[in-house]
Design a protein around this motif. Structure first.
Motif, PDB file in Angstrom:
ATOM      1  N   UNK A  41      35.150  31.136   9.293  1.00 53.59           N
ATOM      2  CA  UNK A  41      36.740  30.897   8.745  1.00 53.59           C
ATOM      3  C   UNK A  41      36.824  31.564   7.433  1.00 53.59           C
ATOM      4  N   UNK A  42      35.649  31.139   6.527  1.00 51.66           N
ATOM      5  CA  UNK A  42      35.973  31.593   5.064  1.00 51.66           C
ATOM      6  C   UNK A  42      35.530  33.336   5.208  1.00 51.66           C
ATOM      7  N   UNK A  43      34.619  33.483   5.790  1.00 45.37           N
ATOM      8  CA  UNK A  43      34.301  35.018   6.105  1.00 45.37           C
ATOM      9  C   UNK A  43      35.435  35.719   6.554  1.00 45.37           C
ATOM     10  N   UNK A  44      36.171  35.316   7.446  1.00 49.39           N
ATOM     11  CA  UNK A  44      37.178  36.063   8.322  1.00 49.39           C
ATOM     12  C   UNK A  44      38.446  36.259   6.975  1.00 49.39           C
ATOM     13  N   UNK A  45      38.647  35.002   6.219  1.00 47.67           N
ATOM     14  CA  UNK A  45      39.603  35.071   5.337  1.00 47.67           C
ATOM     15  C   UNK A  45      39.496  36.175   4.406  1.00 47.67           C
ATOM     16  N   UNK A  46      38.188  36.173   3.906  1.00 47.82           N
ATOM     17  CA  UNK A  46      37.710  37.240   2.832  1.00 47.82           C
ATOM     18  C   UNK A  46      37.910  38.413   3.317  1.00 47.82           C
ATOM     19  N   UNK A  47      37.598  38.834   4.590  1.00 48.05           N
ATOM     20  CA  UNK A  47      37.773  40.295   5.330  1.00 48.05           C
ATOM     21  C   UNK A  47      39.325  40.602   5.536  1.00 48.05           C
ATOM     22  N   UNK A  48      39.877  39.473   5.797  1.00 48.43           N
ATOM     23  CA  UNK A  48      41.404  39.823   6.029  1.00 48.43           C
ATOM     24  C   UNK A  48      42.029  40.235   4.707  1.00 48.43           C
ATOM     25  N   UNK A  50      40.472  41.685   2.026  1.00 50.91           N
ATOM     26  CA  UNK A  50      39.944  42.842   1.809  1.00 50.91           C
ATOM     27  C   UNK A  50      40.927  44.036   2.597  1.00 50.91           C
ATOM     28  N   UNK A  51      41.275  43.723   3.966  1.00 49.83           N
ATOM     29  CA  UNK A  51      41.735  44.643   4.792  1.00 49.83           C
ATOM     30  C   UNK A  51      43.529  44.734   4.055  1.00 49.83           C
ATOM     31  N   UNK A  52      43.968  43.713   3.684  1.00 42.75           N
ATOM     32  CA  UNK A  52      45.314  43.667   3.167  1.00 42.75           C
ATOM     33  C   UNK A  52      45.291  44.470   2.020  1.00 42.75           C
ATOM     34  N   UNK A  53      44.392  44.224   0.965  1.00 41.29           N
ATOM     35  CA  UNK A  53      44.380  45.084  -0.019  1.00 41.29           C
ATOM     36  C   UNK A  53      44.243  46.576   0.255  1.00 41.29           C
ATOM     37  N   UNK A  54      43.391  46.695   0.954  1.00 42.31           N
ATOM     38  CA  UNK A  54      43.278  48.101   1.322  1.00 42.31           C
ATOM     39  C   UNK A  54      44.716  48.989   1.871  1.00 42.31           C
ATOM     40  N   UNK A  55      45.195  48.227   2.634  1.00 35.99           N
ATOM     41  CA  UNK A  55      46.314  48.646   3.341  1.00 35.99           C
ATOM     42  C   UNK A  55      47.463  48.729   2.193  1.00 35.99           C
ATOM     43  N   UNK A  56      47.612  47.765   1.265  1.00 29.89           N
ATOM     44  CA  UNK A  56      48.614  47.834   0.044  1.00 29.89           C
ATOM     45  C   UNK A  56      48.272  49.088  -0.801  1.00 29.89           C
TER      46      UNK A  56
END
Length: 61
Positions: A41-48, A50-56
């Protein structure tokens, strides 16, 4: 088949054919699954994040 024979077969399968885990094995696997779930859950939170940051960054260009 009669209902009685079905229930007798179920009883036999449940109590004589299934191998149940020992208490220590059950406890160890439960602890392992608990910590792996927390880690995942922590790993997926971090990956999410990162993806949100990339999209922004991509849409702000």
């Amino acid at each position: 088949m009669k209902k009685r024979s079905i229930f007798l077969e179920l009883y036999y399968e449940f109590f004589h054919c299934i191998s149940w885990p020992k208490w220590k094995e059950l406890k160890d696997k439960t602890i392992l699954i608990f910590f792996l779930s927390i880690f995942l859950s922590i790993f997926l939170y971090v990956i999410d994040g990162i993806f949100i940051l990339i999209v922004k960054i991509l849409f702000s260009l």
